[in-house]
Write an enzyme that holds these catalytic residues in place. Structure first.
Site, PDB file in Angstrom:
ATOM      1  N   ASN A  58     -33.754 -13.666 -39.842  1.00  0.00           N
ATOM      2  CA  ASN A  58     -33.872 -13.122 -41.193  1.00  0.00           C
ATOM      3  C   ASN A  58     -32.804 -13.650 -42.135  1.00  0.00           C
ATOM      4  O   ASN A  58     -32.278 -12.933 -42.973  1.00  0.00           O
ATOM      5  CB  ASN A  58     -33.808 -11.595 -41.135  1.00  0.00           C
ATOM      6  CG  ASN A  58     -34.915 -11.023 -40.294  1.00  0.00           C
ATOM      7  OD1 ASN A  58     -36.074 -11.329 -40.497  1.00  0.00           O
ATOM      8  ND2 ASN A  58     -34.567 -10.213 -39.313  1.00  0.00           N
ATOM      9  N   CYS A  59     -32.498 -14.914 -42.028  1.00  0.00           N
ATOM     10  CA  CYS A  59     -31.446 -15.559 -42.814  1.00  0.00           C
ATOM     11  C   CYS A  59     -32.095 -16.494 -43.841  1.00  0.00           C
ATOM     12  O   CYS A  59     -33.197 -17.001 -43.618  1.00  0.00           O
ATOM     13  CB  CYS A  59     -30.551 -16.352 -41.853  1.00  0.00           C
ATOM     14  SG  CYS A  59     -29.229 -17.284 -42.639  1.00  0.00           S
ATOM     15  N   GLY A  60     -31.400 -16.736 -44.920  1.00  0.00           N
ATOM     16  CA  GLY A  60     -31.897 -17.689 -45.901  1.00  0.00           C
ATOM     17  C   GLY A  60     -32.037 -19.093 -45.335  1.00  0.00           C
ATOM     18  O   GLY A  60     -32.798 -19.913 -45.851  1.00  0.00           O
ATOM     19  N   TYR A  61     -31.310 -19.370 -44.238  1.00  0.00           N
ATOM     20  CA  TYR A  61     -31.373 -20.690 -43.602  1.00  0.00           C
ATOM     21  C   TYR A  61     -32.437 -20.764 -42.493  1.00  0.00           C
ATOM     22  O   TYR A  61     -32.620 -21.816 -41.895  1.00  0.00           O
ATOM     23  CB  TYR A  61     -30.008 -21.070 -43.023  1.00  0.00           C
ATOM     24  CG  TYR A  61     -28.970 -21.358 -44.074  1.00  0.00           C
ATOM     25  CD1 TYR A  61     -29.023 -22.518 -44.838  1.00  0.00           C
ATOM     26  CD2 TYR A  61     -27.930 -20.461 -44.313  1.00  0.00           C
ATOM     27  CE1 TYR A  61     -28.079 -22.789 -45.809  1.00  0.00           C
ATOM     28  CE2 TYR A  61     -26.965 -20.729 -45.282  1.00  0.00           C
ATOM     29  CZ  TYR A  61     -27.048 -21.888 -46.022  1.00  0.00           C
ATOM     30  OH  TYR A  61     -26.099 -22.152 -46.988  1.00  0.00           O
ATOM     31  N   THR A  62     -33.128 -19.655 -42.227  1.00  0.00           N
ATOM     32  CA  THR A  62     -34.120 -19.635 -41.147  1.00  0.00           C
ATOM     33  C   THR A  62     -35.171 -20.739 -41.278  1.00  0.00           C
ATOM     34  O   THR A  62     -35.586 -21.305 -40.257  1.00  0.00           O
ATOM     35  CB  THR A  62     -34.775 -18.243 -41.038  1.00  0.00           C
ATOM     36  OG1 THR A  62     -33.733 -17.273 -40.812  1.00  0.00           O
ATOM     37  CG2 THR A  62     -35.760 -18.167 -39.892  1.00  0.00           C
TER      38      THR A  62
END
Length: 181
Positions: A58-62
């Site tokens: 659930n990360c912006g970098y996922t």
């Protein structure tokens, strides 16, 4: 009979040398994500350069999973092993391992090895990330990338904002692969 004894001795000596050459931080067995299967990194990836990444669902970098999978497909035949380590150290991982696996394997179609969720920084870091962190610094966020040479030397640490398609990362991977030849 004598020849087979010599051959067996040579094989044991060769295995011992290979095992001795593997650094302690990689000589560990860890469980794969959503599986009972374990991997000993020294046994499974001896002599192969690796790209080791701490991940979260659930990360912006996922979305970097797409680029990591592309690297895996492009570089696997050249000997590179991409390995993901699910982690909730930055509070962006699913609580249920099945949900983590769904993000990795169904949403992003990841085929490279993913390890079960574990800590990647500080005193609670898993043994692999303890070695990586001591060598080049612990992750400061999700999707940090570590290039590891075939002999286990930690070559470089890239932060989250260095994507899988960056020329800097790819250049480092190419150099690690060339050195392993």
């Amino acid at each position: 009979m004598k020849f087979s004894s010599i051959l067996l001795s040579a094989s044991i000596a060769s295995f011992s040398l290979g095992a001795a050459a593997c650094p302690d931080y990689l000589n560990n067995e860890m469980r794969k994500l959503s599986s009972k299967e374990t991997v000993n990194f020294c046994e499974a990836y001896a002599g192969k350069p690796m790209l080791i990444v701490n991940t979260a669902s659930n990360c912006g970098y996922t979305p970097q999973f797409d680029g990591l999978e592309a690297l895996h497909k492009e570089y696997a035949d050249k000997g590179l092993v991409v390995i993901g380590f699910s982690s909730d150290d930055f509070f962006q991982e699913e609580n249920d391992e099945g949900d983590v696996a769904e993000v990795c394997f169904e949403k992003y179609d990841v085929t490279f090895p993913m390890m079960a969720t574990s800590s990647v920084r500080g005193s609670k870091a898993n043994p692999v990330f303890k070695g990586l962190g001591e060598a080049k610094g612990y992750p400061t966020w999700n999707f940090n990338k570590y290039v590891v040479a075939g002999d286990g030397t930690v070559v470089e640490h890239f932060s989250s904002n260095v994507g899988p398609d960056s020329t800097e990362l790819r250049g480092t991977l190419d150099a690690a692969l060339a050195a392993a030849q």
